[in-house]
Write a protein that holds these residues in place. Structure first.
Motif, mmCIF file in Angstrom:
data_model
loop_
_atom_site.group_PDB
_atom_site.id
_atom_site.type_symbol
_atom_site.label_atom_id
_atom_site.label_comp_id
_atom_site.label_asym_id
_atom_site.label_seq_id
_atom_site.Cartn_x
_atom_site.Cartn_y
_atom_site.Cartn_z
ATOM 1 N N ALA A 48 24.758 -11.043 10.791
ATOM 2 C CA ALA A 48 25.270 -11.640 9.720
ATOM 3 C C ALA A 48 25.077 -12.810 9.401
ATOM 4 O O ALA A 48 25.105 -13.841 10.261
ATOM 5 N N HIS A 49 24.869 -13.398 8.096
ATOM 6 C CA HIS A 49 24.170 -14.762 7.651
ATOM 7 C C HIS A 49 24.950 -15.034 6.692
ATOM 8 O O HIS A 49 24.824 -14.612 5.601
ATOM 9 N N SER A 50 25.604 -16.199 6.697
ATOM 10 C CA SER A 50 26.236 -16.723 5.661
ATOM 11 C C SER A 50 25.665 -17.531 4.694
ATOM 12 O O SER A 50 25.200 -18.708 5.547
ATOM 13 N N THR A 51 25.689 -17.913 3.504
ATOM 14 C CA THR A 51 24.826 -18.865 2.824
ATOM 15 C C THR A 51 25.465 -19.063 1.147
ATOM 16 O O THR A 51 25.730 -18.104 0.707
ATOM 17 N N GLU A 52 25.187 -20.186 0.767
ATOM 18 C CA GLU A 52 25.471 -20.226 -0.619
ATOM 19 C C GLU A 52 24.226 -20.795 -1.461
ATOM 20 O O GLU A 52 23.900 -21.428 -2.490
ATOM 21 N N THR A 86 28.160 -14.260 1.030
ATOM 22 C CA THR A 86 28.324 -15.222 0.069
ATOM 23 C C THR A 86 29.552 -15.366 -0.775
ATOM 24 O O THR A 86 30.258 -14.081 -0.822
ATOM 25 N N VAL A 87 30.035 -16.551 -1.127
ATOM 26 C CA VAL A 87 31.135 -16.297 -2.072
ATOM 27 C C VAL A 87 30.732 -16.731 -3.437
ATOM 28 O O VAL A 87 31.594 -16.709 -4.493
ATOM 29 N N GLY A 88 29.623 -16.755 -3.787
ATOM 30 C CA GLY A 88 28.747 -16.787 -4.973
ATOM 31 C C GLY A 88 28.940 -18.193 -5.685
ATOM 32 O O GLY A 88 28.870 -18.056 -6.945
ATOM 33 N N LEU A 111 33.500 -15.806 9.288
ATOM 34 C CA LEU A 111 33.185 -15.940 10.858
ATOM 35 C C LEU A 111 33.322 -14.653 11.616
ATOM 36 O O LEU A 111 32.898 -14.514 12.520
ATOM 37 N N GLY A 112 34.442 -13.875 10.824
ATOM 38 C CA GLY A 112 34.469 -12.652 11.817
ATOM 39 C C GLY A 112 33.526 -11.748 12.167
ATOM 40 O O GLY A 112 33.253 -11.152 12.952
ATOM 41 N N GLU A 140 31.389 -13.242 14.710
ATOM 42 C CA GLU A 140 31.828 -12.975 16.086
ATOM 43 C C GLU A 140 31.823 -11.442 16.392
ATOM 44 O O GLU A 140 31.690 -11.228 17.673
ATOM 45 N N TRP A 141 32.006 -10.501 15.468
ATOM 46 C CA TRP A 141 31.890 -9.225 15.810
ATOM 47 C C TRP A 141 30.573 -8.868 16.266
ATOM 48 O O TRP A 141 30.349 -8.117 17.155
ATOM 49 N N PHE A 142 29.700 -9.173 15.588
ATOM 50 C CA PHE A 142 27.956 -9.079 16.224
ATOM 51 C C PHE A 142 27.786 -9.527 17.476
ATOM 52 O O PHE A 142 27.181 -8.827 18.146
ATOM 53 N N ALA A 143 28.266 -10.726 17.693
ATOM 54 C CA ALA A 143 28.067 -11.292 18.956
ATOM 55 C C ALA A 143 28.817 -10.327 19.724
ATOM 56 O O ALA A 143 28.211 -10.296 21.104
#
Length: 347
Positions: free
Chosen positions: A39-43, A59-61, A121-122, A125-128
Motif C-alpha cells: 500500500a502507498h499513500s499519497t496526495e 488518497t483522500v483526494g 497506516l492500517g 501495517e497489515w501488509f508488513a
C-alpha cells in the motif's frame, strides 16, 4: 522487502474480502484480478514515478479538485503499474468523486472506497505483518527442502522428518514424494520443502498436484529416500514431455531414451538412422519401415514377414542390407537394441 515471487498470490478481489478494511468497490471492476503486494499513500497528482508496481494507492483526494485532475491522477497510477486506488472518504469529501469513478472505469483501474474510520497506516501495517508471515513460512519450507535433499543423499535419516510428518497428520506407512516446479503458493496436503531445483511435497496423496510433476513410489518412512530420487527423475522427464510422470513410468525403454540428450543420441542418428533413411530416399526402398516392423514384432522373422506381406527370404535380404549400411546385425540382441534407439531417435 520480500521478493514478489516469494509471496502467495493476493488480488484486488481478495483484498476487498479482508474484514478489517470494509472496502467497497465503486469503479474498475474489470481489474479485480490484479495482484496487490503493498500500500502507498499519497496526495500527489502524479504519483507514478514513485510507485514500484502492484500497489493499492491510497488518497483522500486533496489534489483531485476537478475532472482533469482525476483523469491525470488515475492515468499516473495506471502508468506506475499500481493495481488499485483506495479513496478515503470523510476527510476532503464525503463520497468518492464521480469524476474519479469515471476516470478509473476508462483505464480499467479498480477504485475502492475506504471508510473514514479505517486509517491508511492500517494498510501498511497489515501488509508488513503479511510479509513477515510469508517470510517465516518460506524459511520453514527452505529448511525442509534442505533436509529432504540430505535424506535423499543419505546424509540424514528419514526419521528426522517424522515430527513434520506427524504435525501434518500424514500416515507414515504410505508416504510418497511429488516433485514440482516452484514457487508453490497453494496449501497442499503434506509437508512441503523448497530447494534450488524443485518444490518437494511429502504426502499420502499421489494426485495432490497437477502437471508438470514427478511422483515417487509410495512406502513407509524408511522408503522416503527412494521416493525422493524417483520423484526428481520423474520431474526431469515431465519437464520435457509434460504431464505427470510416476515412478513406474521411469522403468521403460521409452523413459530411458527420454532422459538422453541430443548429443547422446547423435551417434545413433548419424550412424544408423540417417544412412537408412538416405538409402530409402535414393533407391525407393523401405528399409526403415521394415526395421521398425521387425522391432515391433520382437525380432520374429515369421511375424514380420506376414505383417509386411513379404517372403521370409526377402525380409532376410533387407536385414542384410540394413547390416551392411549400419554395421549392426538386426538378428543380434545388442545390435537390435542400438537399432531400436536409432529408430526412436529418428522419430
Amino acid at each position: 522487502m520480500t521478493s514478489d515471487s516469494a509471496l502467495p498470490h493476493l488480488t484486488v478481489r481478495q483484498l476487498l474480502e479482508v474484514p478489517r478494511f470494509r472496502l467497497r468497490l465503486v469503479a474498475g471492476q474489470d481489474g479485480l484480478d490484479r495482484p496487490v503486494r503493498w500500500a502507498h499513500s499519497t496526495e500527489l497528482l502524479d504519483p507514478g514515478p514513485y510507485l514500484h508496481g502492484h500497489e493499492i494507492v491510497l488518497t483522500v483526494g486533496a489534489s483531485l479538485r476537478d475532472a482533469g485532475a482525476c483523469a491525470a491522477f488515475a492515468g499516473s497510477v495506471k502508468a506506475g503499474r499500481a493495481s488499485a486506488i483506495g479513496y478515503g472518504v470523510g476527510d476532503v469529501t464525503d463520497a468518492v468523486p464521480d469524476e474519479l469513478r469515471g476516470a478509473c472505469d476508462r483505464v480499467g483501474l479498480p477504485l475502492l472506497e475506504v471508510p473514514p474510520e479505517v486509517p491508511f497506516l492500517g494498510f501498511t501495517e497489515w501488509f508488513a505483518e503479511r510479509l513477515a508471515s510469508v517470510g517465516d513460512e518460506r524459511h520453514e519450507r527452505e529448511e525442509t527442502g534442505r533436509l529432504l535433499r540430505m535424506v535423499r543423499d543419505g546424509l540424514a535419516s528419514a526419521e528426522a522428518l517424522r515430527p513434520r510428518i506427524d504435525d501434518a497428520g500424514l500416515d507414515p506407512e504410505s508416504l510418497l514424494v511429488i516433485a514440482m516446479d516452484g514457487p508453490v503458493e497453494e496449501e497442499l496436503p503434506g509437508v512441503l520443502g523448497l530447494d534450488d531445483h524443485a518444490a518437494l511435497l511429502v504426502t499420502n496423496d499421489a494426485h495432490a498436484w497437477t502437471e508438470p510433476a514427478g511422483v515417487g513410489s509410495p512406502g513407509p518412512l524408511e522408503h522416503l529416500p527412494v521416493s525422493l530420487a524417483e520423484s526428481l527423475s520423474a520431474l526431469d522427464t515431465a519437464r520435457r514431455t509434460g504431464g505427470v510422470v510416476h515412478a513406474a513410468d521411469l522403468a521403460t525403454f521409452q523413459a530411458l531414451l527420454g532422459r538422453l540428450d541430443r548429443d547422446q543420441l547423435a551417434p545413433f542418428t548419424e550412424q544408423i538412422a540417417r544412412p537408412l533413411s538416405e538409402y530409402d530416399a535414393a533407391h525407393g526402398t523401405r528399409l526403415v519401415e521394415t526395421l521398425r516392423t521387425f522391432l515391433d514384432m520382437g525380432g520374429a522373422v515369421g511375424a514380420t514377414s506376414r505383417a509386411l506381406f513379404l517372403h521370409p527370404n526377402t525380409l532376410r535380404h533387407r536385414m542384410s542390407r540394413i547390416e551392411s549400411l549400419t554395421g549392426r546385425d538386426p538378428m543380434r540382441f545388442e545390435d537390435r537394441v542400438a537399432l531400436a534407439i536409432a529408430v526412436w531417435a529418428g522419430r
